[in-house]
Structures are given as C-alpha cells and as structure tokens.
Design an enzyme around this catalytic site. Structure first.
Site: not given
Ligand code: GRF
Length: 198
Positions: A16, A116, A182
């Site tokens: 992300n 989340h 996301e």
């Molecule tokens: C994501 O699924 C987010 O929603 C949760 O932790 C995960 C993080 O994934 N809070 P990344 O580290 O961004 O790949």
C-alpha cells in the site's frame, strides 16, 4: 503552492505504501480553500525485516527503523515515535499495515489515517480478511479507511466499500481482490481527508 506532507508507518510488505507513493506523490489537488501539492516526506517501520524498507529504498523515500522491542511498554515506544516524527511536521500520519495499537498520546499528536481490510465495524483485528471470508453471516467483505482514535479499528470512516465474496472460491483469491480494492480506495480516501482538512 502549499504542500501537504504525509509520513507513513508500516510493519511489513509495504505494497500500500508503494501504491500510495506512485499514485499521490507530487500530485496537485484542489481543496475548497486552495490548490495543494501532496508530498511523501518519510516513512518508519517498527520491524527491521519489513520488505517495505526495500520499497522505500527504491522509491528514495527516507525510511527510519524503530524496533518496538527496545522499549519497555507501549507508552514509551509511542513517545519515541512522536519524537522521531514531530521534526517532519506531517499534516497526516498514514498507517499502512502498521501492526501496532497506538496510545492516546500518539493519536492526539498527529492526524492519523488507517486502512483496514474489512467492512467496518465488521471483522476488526489482525485477521480481518480471513475472518470476513469465513464468516457465513456476511456474503461480503470489504475495505475501510478511517481516522484513527484510541479504539482498535474504531475511528470515523472516511471511505469504505464492500466486496462480494461469491466470485472468489478461495481465501487467496479473495485476499488478492481485497488488496486490489485497497489500492484504489486508499488514495481516494487520503485525497478526501486532505479536502476535509481544517
Ligand atoms: C493491508 O491489508 C492493510 O489493510 C492492513 O495491512 C495490510 C498491509 O499490506 N492494515 P501492505 O504491507 O500494504 O502490503
């Protein structure tokens, strides 16, 4: 032009974080008041082995590592976090897979936003994707972006979207679809929060 400074906290993969950087860094945005430019100014991981650290290096985003194990309790760790982040004076602290519950000292020090992977208030906690996939009471999971308060996954929702579970026969496929959602929802929600900023 006014800059809106974003500082990211993460603990793991950092996908992300990378997506947000590619989507938002240096973008200009018209708010009700003025035109602003979004800047990622730094990142911090509590986990020295997080893959996201490598992503920061390739993005040339300065990244600090602050392992929580060196601190006796949550309060002292959060005070150290505040000390590390304050000199950057961010407009927002963006939690991007930061796997720690934050104290009120921290959440009152900065405007914090979290993502989340469920349709809150359903399926709070660290296993939200699995929990929502396995919960027969719901035919959907989802993604929620919210302001952070002291309550776990509990602050005011900025944006959220449901994801129908029926097209996904396995947890792995559902999980991949959640992550795709996301990547589209988090940048939109951050832009919305910037527009709502007082
Ligand atoms: C994501 O699924 C987010 O929603 C949760 O932790 C995960 C993080 O994934 N809070 P990344 O580290 O961004 O790949």
């Amino acid at each position: 032009m006014k800059e809106i400074k974003l500082f990211v906290l993460f603990s793991g993969n950092g996908s992300n974080l990378e997506n947000l950087y590619h989507t938002l860094h240096n973008q200009t945005l018209q708010t009700p008041k003025e035109e602003v430019q979004i800047k990622f100014i730094g990142a911090l991981s509590n986990n020295a082995k997080a893959y996201g650290i490598k992503r920061c290096q390739s993005l040339e985003l300065p990244c600090q590592i602050l392992p929580h194990q060196s601190y006796p309790n949550r309060q002292s760790y959060d005070e150290a976090l505040i000390k590390h982040i304050t000199p950057h004076s961010p407009d927002f602290v963006i939690l991007s897979g930061f796997m720690r519950i934050l104290t009120s000292s921290f959440v009152n020090a900065f405007r914090c936003i979290n993502i989340h992977p469920s349709y809150l208030p359903n399926h709070k906690g660290a296993y939200a994707i699995k929990d929502s996939f396995e919960d027969l009471n719901f035919n959907y999971g989802g993604v929620s972006v919210h302001y952070v308060n002291e309550e776990l996954d509990g602050g005011k929702i900025i944006l959220q979207e449901k994801l129908d579970k029926t097209p996904y026969p396995t947890l792995e496929k559902f999980e991949a679809a959640i992550h795709q959602l996301e990547y589209s929802l988090y940048p939109q929600a951050i832009k919305q929060a910037i527009k709502e900023m007082q």
